[in-house]
Write a protein that holds these residues in place. Structure first.
Motif, PDB file in Angstrom:
ATOM      1  N   GLU A 308       0.789  -1.236   0.000  1.00 29.05           N
ATOM      2  CA  GLU A 308       0.000   0.000   0.000  1.00 29.05           C
ATOM      3  C   GLU A 308       0.817   1.281   0.000  1.00 29.05           C
ATOM      4  N   SER A 309       1.867   1.362   0.835  1.00 30.11           N
ATOM      5  CA  SER A 309       2.660   2.599   0.882  1.00 30.11           C
ATOM      6  C   SER A 309       3.975   2.320   1.592  1.00 30.11           C
ATOM      7  N   ILE A 310       4.969   3.164   1.343  1.00 28.83           N
ATOM      8  CA  ILE A 310       6.212   3.104   2.117  1.00 28.83           C
ATOM      9  C   ILE A 310       6.297   4.274   3.086  1.00 28.83           C
ATOM     10  N   ASN A 311       5.247   5.073   3.133  1.00 25.22           N
ATOM     11  CA  ASN A 311       5.215   6.265   3.977  1.00 25.22           C
ATOM     12  C   ASN A 311       4.398   5.969   5.233  1.00 25.22           C
ATOM     13  N   PRO A 312       5.008   5.938   6.416  1.00 28.31           N
ATOM     14  CA  PRO A 312       4.258   5.649   7.646  1.00 28.31           C
ATOM     15  C   PRO A 312       3.089   6.594   7.898  1.00 28.31           C
ATOM     16  N   GLU A 313       3.188   7.827   7.434  1.00 27.05           N
ATOM     17  CA  GLU A 313       2.066   8.751   7.595  1.00 27.05           C
ATOM     18  C   GLU A 313       0.846   8.233   6.836  1.00 27.05           C
ATOM     19  N   ASN A 314       1.073   7.771   5.624  1.00 24.82           N
ATOM     20  CA  ASN A 314      -0.018   7.223   4.835  1.00 24.82           C
ATOM     21  C   ASN A 314      -0.563   5.942   5.451  1.00 24.82           C
ATOM     22  N   PHE A 332      10.338  -9.226   1.377  1.00 26.34           N
ATOM     23  CA  PHE A 332      10.339  -9.550  -0.042  1.00 26.34           C
ATOM     24  C   PHE A 332      11.470 -10.523  -0.393  1.00 26.34           C
ATOM     25  N   GLN A 333      12.623 -10.360   0.230  1.00 25.59           N
ATOM     26  CA  GLN A 333      13.738 -11.266  -0.035  1.00 25.59           C
ATOM     27  C   GLN A 333      13.389 -12.707   0.321  1.00 25.59           C
ATOM     28  N   LEU A 334      12.685 -12.908   1.423  1.00 28.86           N
ATOM     29  CA  LEU A 334      12.324 -14.270   1.842  1.00 28.86           C
ATOM     30  C   LEU A 334      11.395 -14.931   0.831  1.00 28.86           C
ATOM     31  N   TRP A 335      10.453 -14.187   0.311  1.00 30.39           N
ATOM     32  CA  TRP A 335       9.574 -14.755  -0.708  1.00 30.39           C
ATOM     33  C   TRP A 335      10.351 -15.083  -1.983  1.00 30.39           C
ATOM     34  N   LYS A 336      11.273 -14.214  -2.350  1.00 30.44           N
ATOM     35  CA  LYS A 336      12.063 -14.475  -3.567  1.00 30.44           C
ATOM     36  C   LYS A 336      12.978 -15.681  -3.385  1.00 30.44           C
ATOM     37  N   GLU A 337      13.541 -15.827  -2.195  1.00 32.10           N
ATOM     38  CA  GLU A 337      14.402 -16.981  -1.933  1.00 32.10           C
ATOM     39  C   GLU A 337      13.638 -18.292  -2.047  1.00 32.10           C
ATOM     40  N   ALA A 338      12.323 -18.235  -1.844  1.00 32.34           N
ATOM     41  CA  ALA A 338      11.487 -19.432  -1.978  1.00 32.34           C
ATOM     42  C   ALA A 338      11.050 -19.670  -3.418  1.00 32.34           C
ATOM     43  N   GLY A 339      11.476 -18.802  -4.341  1.00 28.68           N
ATOM     44  CA  GLY A 339      11.145 -18.984  -5.753  1.00 28.68           C
ATOM     45  C   GLY A 339       9.765 -18.491  -6.138  1.00 28.68           C
ATOM     46  N   ILE A 340       9.190 -17.612  -5.330  1.00 29.18           N
ATOM     47  CA  ILE A 340       7.818 -17.157  -5.536  1.00 29.18           C
ATOM     48  C   ILE A 340       7.805 -15.737  -6.092  1.00 29.18           C
ATOM     49  N   MET A 341       6.980 -15.529  -7.107  1.00 33.29           N
ATOM     50  CA  MET A 341       6.841 -14.200  -7.694  1.00 33.29           C
ATOM     51  C   MET A 341       5.993 -13.325  -6.774  1.00 33.29           C
ATOM     52  N   THR A 342       6.454 -12.094  -6.564  1.00 28.91           N
ATOM     53  CA  THR A 342       5.764 -11.187  -5.664  1.00 28.91           C
ATOM     54  C   THR A 342       5.162 -10.018  -6.420  1.00 28.91           C
ATOM     55  N   TYR A 343       3.954  -9.708  -6.081  1.00 26.93           N
ATOM     56  CA  TYR A 343       3.477  -8.398  -6.514  1.00 26.93           C
ATOM     57  C   TYR A 343       2.621  -7.806  -5.419  1.00 26.93           C
ATOM     58  N   ALA A 344       2.664  -6.502  -5.358  1.00 26.81           N
ATOM     59  CA  ALA A 344       2.128  -5.797  -4.204  1.00 26.81           C
ATOM     60  C   ALA A 344       1.185  -4.695  -4.639  1.00 26.81           C
ATOM     61  N   GLY A 345       0.227  -4.424  -3.755  1.00 26.43           N
ATOM     62  CA  GLY A 345      -0.666  -3.306  -3.987  1.00 26.43           C
ATOM     63  C   GLY A 345      -0.042  -2.009  -3.507  1.00 26.43           C
ATOM     64  N   PHE A 346      -0.277  -0.950  -4.230  1.00 29.73           N
ATOM     65  CA  PHE A 346       0.204   0.382  -3.859  1.00 29.73           C
ATOM     66  C   PHE A 346      -0.955   1.350  -4.065  1.00 29.73           C
ATOM     67  N   ILE A 347      -1.374   1.996  -2.987  1.00 24.87           N
ATOM     68  CA  ILE A 347      -2.502   2.928  -3.054  1.00 24.87           C
ATOM     69  C   ILE A 347      -1.976   4.350  -3.150  1.00 24.87           C
ATOM     70  N   MET A 348      -2.438   5.088  -4.146  1.00 23.87           N
ATOM     71  CA  MET A 348      -2.030   6.480  -4.289  1.00 23.87           C
ATOM     72  C   MET A 348      -3.246   7.386  -4.114  1.00 23.87           C
ATOM     73  N   GLY A 349      -2.977   8.588  -3.611  1.00 31.58           N
ATOM     74  CA  GLY A 349      -4.047   9.545  -3.414  1.00 31.58           C
ATOM     75  C   GLY A 349      -4.355   9.815  -1.963  1.00 31.58           C
ATOM     76  N   PHE A 376      -1.225  -0.674  -9.000  1.00 30.56           N
ATOM     77  CA  PHE A 376      -1.586   0.622  -8.453  1.00 30.56           C
ATOM     78  C   PHE A 376      -3.098   0.829  -8.436  1.00 30.56           C
ATOM     79  N   THR A 377      -3.585   1.403  -7.354  1.00 31.06           N
ATOM     80  CA  THR A 377      -4.993   1.762  -7.260  1.00 31.06           C
ATOM     81  C   THR A 377      -5.112   3.149  -6.640  1.00 31.06           C
ATOM     82  N   MET A 378      -6.215   3.805  -6.962  1.00 31.70           N
ATOM     83  CA  MET A 378      -6.516   5.089  -6.320  1.00 31.70           C
ATOM     84  C   MET A 378      -7.197   4.831  -4.979  1.00 31.70           C
ATOM     85  N   LEU A 379      -6.912   5.681  -4.009  1.00 30.92           N
ATOM     86  CA  LEU A 379      -7.651   5.616  -2.763  1.00 30.92           C
ATOM     87  C   LEU A 379      -9.107   5.952  -3.083  1.00 30.92           C
ATOM     88  N   THR A 380      -9.975   4.988  -2.866  1.00 27.56           N
ATOM     89  CA  THR A 380     -11.379   5.111  -3.259  1.00 27.56           C
ATOM     90  C   THR A 380     -12.275   4.812  -2.071  1.00 27.56           C
TER      91      THR A 380
END
Length: 592
Positions: A308-314, A332-349, A376-380
């Protein structure tokens, strides 16, 4: 003897030009449809309407087909059946209502349920105007989960005794020994790679303010037994279906996760029943002992993480306190070491976001976090969420067109960005992350982890390609767009066939030619990287082992005062844990 017809429709969504989003093959199956289809089939087998009444069940996902409304009307008129509009999300509600209007004109009984109805009735004091419009049309609204209530609904429908509203939100069922979700192969083959879905559990303990699921499915973990999961996997395997989207909003908070993983592993080792699947988890799942190891062993190939965010305020604004920036890189490194593809949600707005701050955050993620894909998604303010309830009760302006509540359109005001700037920034953010240089970095990182770069290639085409070439969010996308001029949204001009189809053919030819050229460019890139021996020893800061995260000097730790305080808090917590450990390890004083 007669036949009562249950016709289940999963409505789609209108695009910005008023066309229904439909595909030759969609990417994501509807678990709501799978649940209700299985429940309805169980009702048919149990003859819940009496020994002399047969029950026929059909299901249609409008994302993959034109729903045969004329045929459905013919079968269900005159109290001979019921049409269930299932799993209706807020952005799908206008389309669902349009379908329902056509059915009600022909005196067809219509039930409408899903997250929009359940969310509104669970969070708002009064019935909102959009739901009242449905009630005025004679549509029955259902809020809650159908497992223990659908048989009685059918009896009411068959007897002509349906109530306007069935609200069973207070009575969420346990999932043990319930009918497991199941779709027939004829429907599943309409999805990418014959992908099906099931929920292994429902409920999430966290309190994210933007989330509707916690207010619809609750915060208490409810789970299916391992036996139930085995039965549904075997039933799908018998149809040749071995790929699944496990739809738990947060599988790591399913209290039965380990027993389920163990059973899937057992099926693989003892019966040679191998499946692969995607799960959704939170940023602390890696702390659960054996979770990542067993996920990989069971067949998890992709994991979606609510970053969702890297900003603690958000994060604080979203009530997402479980996300700790000091853990991101190691997680994220632990998931990659297990051979698993990662994708993450990031909320903007979020309220403090600007185009400049968002671009800065994306650049930091590219440099410091080994995540593969970002979505990416908008804060809705989705109806059913705390965000929506607060704004709704304050009387704050909210876009009245529910079709826009698809996480990619502005639907409320922003304190720092105009609607035009906010919307443009949303389109720009995809370009900022999926640059040619960063995609090459992603491929190199995966080779260094022993993962074939073709997996990056596929995900980039699906996730970034959906936005760049189809102009829709990946969750609404599929293969080869279809456009039916007869289903265009009311208020939009319906072009005659001799104009529409040549125009659509030319549009498709240009679009997919561009798509193909882009795919070829990335294909050449990944072949070059795969052949380069240096790729196996590639390294950059994001994939360098984390030894003491709290002591690292990262940009993510210095965004603002909230970031620095988050790091300081992590240090204090670590010191307390270390001191406790040392105290427990000290030898006891000899007895006097």
């Amino acid at each position: 003897m007669g036949t009562f017809h249950i016709e289940i429709i999963k409505p789609s969504h209108y695009d910005d030009d008023g066309y229904v989003l439909q595909w030759w093959k969609a990417w994501i199956p509807s678990n709501s449809m799978a649940c209700l289809y299985a429940i309805a089939q169980d009702c048919a087998a149990k003859k819940v309407l009496g020994a002399d009444t047969d029950i026929s069940v059909n299901a249609y996902d409008e994302m993959t087909m034109r729903v045969p409304l004329a045929e459905i009307i013919q079968k269900t008129q005159g109290n001979n059946g019921v049409v269930c509009l299932v799993g209706v999300q807020s952005n799908q509600y206008p389309r669902a209502l349009e379908i329902a209007k056509q059915l009600r004109k022909e005196n067809v009984t219509v039930l409408l349920g899903g997250f929009h109805v359940s969310g509104c009735l669970s969070m708002l004091k009064d019935v909102p105007p959009d739901l009242q419009e449905a009630l005025d049309l004679g549509i029955t609204l259902f809020a809650g989960e159908a497992e223990e209530h659908f048989a009685n609904l059918l009896k009411d429908a068959a007897n002509g005794d349906l109530q306007p509203i069935y609200n069973v939100m207070h009575d969420l069922p346990g999932l043990q020994n319930q009918v497991p979700p199941l779709l027939p192969e004829s429907i599943v083959r309409k999805y990418d790679g014959n992908l099906s879905s099931f929920d292994a559990g429902r409920g999430c303990p966290f309190q994210c303010s933007f989330c509707t699921i916690i207010n619809v499915q609750g915060r208490k973990s409810r789970w299916r037994d391992a036996d139930d999961i085995e039965n549904l996997i075997r039933a799908n395997h018998a149809q040749g279906i071995t790929a699944f989207f496990i739809t738990d909003d947060n599988f790591a908070r399913n209290k039965n996760w380990e027993a389920i993983f163990d059973r899937i592993i057992q099926l693989k080792e003892q019966d040679d029943i191998c499946i692969h699947f995607l799960i959704q988890i939170d940023t602390l799942a890696h702390r659960l002992p054996n979770f990542i190891e067993k996920a990989a062993k069971a067949g998890c190939t992709h994991v979606f993480i609510g970053l969702e965010s890297i900003n603690p305020e958000n994060l604080k604004h979203m009530k997402k306190g479980q996300n700790r920036i000091t853990e991101y890189r190691k997680m994220f490194q632990l998931w990659k070491e297990a051979g698993i593809m990662t994708y993450a949600g990031f909320i903007m707005g979020l309220s403090s976001d600007t185009p400049e701050s968002i671009k800065r955050d994306i650049e930091i993620i590219q440099r410091e976090l080994p995540v593969d894909m970002l979505e990416f998604t908008m804060l809705t303010p989705l109806p059913g969420s705390e965000d929506h309830k607060v704004l709704y009760e304050k009387g704050t302006w909210l876009d009245p067109d529910l079709n826009r509540y698809d996480l990619e359109h502005t639907t409320c005001e922003h304190p720092l960005m105009s609607p035009e700037v906010w919307q443009q920034t949303y389109w720009d953010i995809w370009e900022w992350y999926y640059t040619k240089e960063h995609i090459e970095t992603l491929m190199k990182r995966n080779v260094a982890y022993g993962i074939k770069p073709v997996r990056v290639w596929r995900l980039c085409l699906q996730i970034y390609g959906a936005m760049k070439f189809e102009g829709v969010h990946p969750q609404q996308c599929g293969y080869f767009r279809l456009k039916d001029p007869l289903q265009r949204r009311p208020g939009f001009r319906r072009w005659p066939a001799f104009i529409h189809y040549p125009r659509f053919a030319l549009e498709s030819l240009i679009k997919y030619a561009r798509f193909g050229l882009y795919g070829l460019k990335l294909h050449r890139m990944r072949k070059r990287i795969q052949k380069d021996p240096a790729s196996k020893t590639y390294t950059d800061f994001a994939i360098q082992p984390v030894e003491d995260a709290e002591e690292e000097n990262l940009e993510i730790f210095n965004l603002n005062e909230a970031s620095r305080e988050a790091v300081a808090k992590a240090k204090r917590q670590k010191e307390i844990v270390e001191k406790t450990r040392q105290d427990n390890d000290q030898p006891m004083e000899p007895a006097q």
